[in-house]
Design a protein around this motif. Structure first.
Motif, short mmCIF file in Angstrom:
data_model
loop_
_atom_site.label_atom_id
_atom_site.label_comp_id
_atom_site.label_asym_id
_atom_site.label_seq_id
_atom_site.Cartn_x
_atom_site.Cartn_y
_atom_site.Cartn_z
N GLU A 10 0.81 -1.11 -0.23
CA GLU A 10 0.02 0.04 0.07
C GLU A 10 1.01 1.20 0.06
N TYR A 11 2.03 1.44 0.82
CA TYR A 11 2.64 2.39 0.64
C TYR A 11 3.59 2.57 -0.51
N ARG A 12 3.98 1.47 -1.19
CA ARG A 12 4.64 1.62 -2.54
C ARG A 12 3.56 2.24 -3.64
N LYS A 13 2.58 1.74 -3.33
CA LYS A 13 1.34 2.20 -4.28
C LYS A 13 1.23 3.69 -4.15
N ARG A 14 1.20 4.17 -2.81
CA ARG A 14 1.03 5.56 -2.47
C ARG A 14 2.35 6.24 -2.98
N ARG A 15 3.41 5.81 -2.83
CA ARG A 15 4.77 6.31 -3.34
C ARG A 15 4.54 6.59 -4.71
N LYS A 70 19.29 22.55 1.96
CA LYS A 70 18.56 22.82 0.87
C LYS A 70 17.22 23.63 0.92
N ALA A 71 17.37 24.98 1.00
CA ALA A 71 16.13 25.64 0.87
C ALA A 71 15.32 25.73 -0.23
N THR A 72 15.80 24.72 -1.19
CA THR A 72 15.34 24.71 -2.64
C THR A 72 14.37 23.40 -2.59
N HIS A 73 14.18 22.75 -1.75
CA HIS A 73 13.14 21.67 -1.63
C HIS A 73 12.18 21.77 -0.85
N PHE A 74 11.05 20.88 -0.83
CA PHE A 74 9.87 20.66 0.09
C PHE A 74 9.62 19.31 0.46
N ARG A 75 8.84 19.09 1.52
CA ARG A 75 8.70 17.69 1.84
C ARG A 75 7.41 17.49 1.92
N ILE A 76 6.82 16.31 1.42
CA ILE A 76 5.47 15.66 1.18
C ILE A 76 5.59 14.21 1.74
N SER A 77 4.46 14.19 2.91
CA SER A 77 4.19 12.84 3.47
C SER A 77 3.23 12.38 2.48
N PHE A 78 3.45 10.87 2.13
CA PHE A 78 2.55 10.13 1.38
C PHE A 78 1.68 9.40 2.35
N ALA A 79 1.79 9.28 3.64
CA ALA A 79 1.13 8.72 4.52
C ALA A 79 -0.20 9.33 4.50
N ALA A 80 -1.10 9.29 3.59
CA ALA A 80 -2.36 9.95 3.51
C ALA A 80 -3.37 9.08 2.63
N THR A 81 -4.49 9.37 2.35
CA THR A 81 -5.53 8.73 1.60
C THR A 81 -5.10 8.98 0.14
N GLU A 82 -5.42 8.14 -0.86
CA GLU A 82 -5.30 8.58 -2.00
C GLU A 82 -5.85 9.49 -2.58
N ALA A 83 -7.06 9.75 -2.14
CA ALA A 83 -7.93 10.90 -2.44
C ALA A 83 -7.11 12.26 -2.36
N ASN A 84 -6.67 12.24 -1.06
CA ASN A 84 -5.78 13.49 -0.44
C ASN A 84 -4.29 13.56 -1.55
N LEU A 85 -3.87 12.51 -1.65
CA LEU A 85 -2.71 12.58 -2.64
C LEU A 85 -3.00 13.27 -4.20
N TRP A 86 -4.16 12.56 -4.63
CA TRP A 86 -4.53 13.26 -5.83
C TRP A 86 -4.83 14.68 -5.75
#
Length: 97
Positions: A10-15, A70-86
């Motif tokens: 499931e986490y691989r799918k979200r990633r 690196k102030a050039t990047h940002f971080r996203i958690s994908f420990a969220a629902t698929e709907a929230n990821l989309w």
């Protein structure tokens, strides 16, 4: 004694959802190998300012400068629902233009 393979899948799918979505929207990003977050480069090169734009568009991401020099990047958690990821991918796509 618990089988973690379904959780790992499931986490691989979200990633893959977030990675493929970011690449499709033109973001420079590396695929995460084992974490539940991804670390893309901000489109304008300023991660801190880009995070402010995300928050103004009701998308919570974290400045990369919290975790790195690196102030050039940002971080996203994908420990969220698929709907929230989309939903996040759509907002990020709008902000990338």
């Amino acid at each position: 004694d618990r089988d973690l393979k379904p959780t790992q899948a499931e986490y691989r799918k979200r990633r893959d959802i977030i990675y493929d979505g970011l690449v499709e929207k033109g973001y420079k990003v590396q695929k995460s190998g084992g974490a539940f977050y991804i670390f893309p480069e901000a489109p304008d090169g300023n991660g801190d300012e880009f995070v402010r734009e995300c928050v103004e568009n009701e998308l919570l991401v974290v400045p990369g400068s919290v975790f790195s020099e690196k102030a050039t990047h940002f971080r996203i958690s994908f420990a969220a629902t698929e709907a929230n990821l989309w939903r996040g991918i759509e907002i990020l796509g709008t902000l990338a233009k």
